[in-house]
Design a protein around this motif. Structure first.
Motif, PDB file in Angstrom:
ATOM      1  N   MET A  46       0.844  -1.193   0.000  1.00  0.00           N
ATOM      2  CA  MET A  46       0.000   0.000   0.000  1.00  0.00           C
ATOM      3  C   MET A  46       0.884   1.250   0.000  1.00  0.00           C
ATOM      4  N   ALA A  47       0.510   2.234  -0.805  1.00  0.00           N
ATOM      5  CA  ALA A  47       1.282   3.465  -0.917  1.00  0.00           C
ATOM      6  C   ALA A  47       1.131   4.311   0.337  1.00  0.00           C
ATOM      7  N   GLN A  48       2.203   4.952   0.725  1.00  0.00           N
ATOM      8  CA  GLN A  48       2.149   5.848   1.864  1.00  0.00           C
ATOM      9  C   GLN A  48       1.489   7.152   1.442  1.00  0.00           C
ATOM     10  N   SER A  49       0.929   7.847   2.410  1.00  0.00           N
ATOM     11  CA  SER A  49       0.281   9.115   2.103  1.00  0.00           C
ATOM     12  C   SER A  49       0.754  10.180   3.087  1.00  0.00           C
ATOM     13  N   ILE A  50       0.686  11.428   2.626  1.00  0.00           N
ATOM     14  CA  ILE A  50       1.092  12.565   3.443  1.00  0.00           C
ATOM     15  C   ILE A  50       0.006  13.628   3.380  1.00  0.00           C
ATOM     16  N   HIS A  51       0.009  14.501   4.362  1.00  0.00           N
ATOM     17  CA  HIS A  51      -0.943  15.605   4.411  1.00  0.00           C
ATOM     18  C   HIS A  51      -0.452  16.736   3.511  1.00  0.00           C
ATOM     19  N   ILE A  52      -1.362  17.591   3.093  1.00  0.00           N
ATOM     20  CA  ILE A  52      -1.008  18.687   2.188  1.00  0.00           C
ATOM     21  C   ILE A  52      -0.039  19.668   2.851  1.00  0.00           C
ATOM     22  N   ASP A  78      14.050  21.219  -3.280  1.00  0.00           N
ATOM     23  CA  ASP A  78      14.697  20.075  -3.921  1.00  0.00           C
ATOM     24  C   ASP A  78      13.894  19.628  -5.142  1.00  0.00           C
ATOM     25  N   PRO A  79      14.539  19.008  -6.135  1.00  0.00           N
ATOM     26  CA  PRO A  79      13.803  18.482  -7.297  1.00  0.00           C
ATOM     27  C   PRO A  79      12.815  17.394  -6.880  1.00  0.00           C
ATOM     28  N   VAL A  80      11.609  17.438  -7.444  1.00  0.00           N
ATOM     29  CA  VAL A  80      10.547  16.491  -7.088  1.00  0.00           C
ATOM     30  C   VAL A  80       9.884  15.955  -8.351  1.00  0.00           C
ATOM     31  N   ASP A  81       9.168  14.851  -8.199  1.00  0.00           N
ATOM     32  CA  ASP A  81       8.318  14.292  -9.247  1.00  0.00           C
ATOM     33  C   ASP A  81       6.877  14.473  -8.792  1.00  0.00           C
ATOM     34  N   LEU A  82       6.029  15.010  -9.669  1.00  0.00           N
ATOM     35  CA  LEU A  82       4.643  15.326  -9.313  1.00  0.00           C
ATOM     36  C   LEU A  82       3.660  14.655 -10.252  1.00  0.00           C
ATOM     37  N   ASN A 124       6.716  12.509  -5.372  1.00  0.00           N
ATOM     38  CA  ASN A 124       7.768  11.503  -5.150  1.00  0.00           C
ATOM     39  C   ASN A 124       7.195  10.146  -4.763  1.00  0.00           C
ATOM     40  N   GLY A 125       6.076   9.766  -5.355  1.00  0.00           N
ATOM     41  CA  GLY A 125       5.455   8.470  -5.090  1.00  0.00           C
ATOM     42  C   GLY A 125       4.619   8.419  -3.828  1.00  0.00           C
ATOM     43  N   LEU A 126       4.473   9.540  -3.118  1.00  0.00           N
ATOM     44  CA  LEU A 126       3.644   9.603  -1.907  1.00  0.00           C
ATOM     45  C   LEU A 126       2.317  10.262  -2.234  1.00  0.00           C
ATOM     46  N   GLU A 127       1.231   9.618  -1.867  1.00  0.00           N
ATOM     47  CA  GLU A 127      -0.099  10.156  -2.124  1.00  0.00           C
ATOM     48  C   GLU A 127      -0.381  11.311  -1.165  1.00  0.00           C
ATOM     49  N   VAL A 128      -1.001  12.382  -1.680  1.00  0.00           N
ATOM     50  CA  VAL A 128      -1.303  13.571  -0.889  1.00  0.00           C
ATOM     51  C   VAL A 128      -2.794  13.626  -0.598  1.00  0.00           C
TER      52      VAL A 128
END
Length: 77
Positions: free
Chosen positions: A1-7, A18-22, A71-75
């Motif tokens: 299961m993908a990890q998630s973060i708050h906005i 830093d460089p990110v993937d969106l 970066n692969g983390l769901e928001v």
């Protein structure tokens, strides 16, 4: 299961510069993937962030609430 973060965590990650993937939704509803981009300027009143895509050197603008993956983390809101 993908990890998630708050906005709010997303905002802190973008503030670091830093460089990110969106992955984000556009105004027309399509999904775009931006790879290797650097966050530039944040507009608090409009809720938008400018990004520079390092591969094509384009400057793009996106609404923060439309970003659903960094970066692969769901928001989540």
């Amino acid at each position: 299961m993908a990890q998630s973060i708050h906005i709010s965590t997303l905002r802190r990650m973008l503030k670091a510069g830093d460089p990110v993937d969106l992955k984000l939704w556009t105004k027309s509803g399509e999904i775009q993937c931006w790879r290797n981009c650097i966050p530039l300027r944040y507009n608090f009143y409009q809720g938008t962030q400018q990004f520079k895509l390092l591969d094509s050197h384009q400057i793009r603008q996106a609404r923060i609430c439309c970003i659903f993956e960094i970066n692969g983390l769901e928001v989540f809101l």
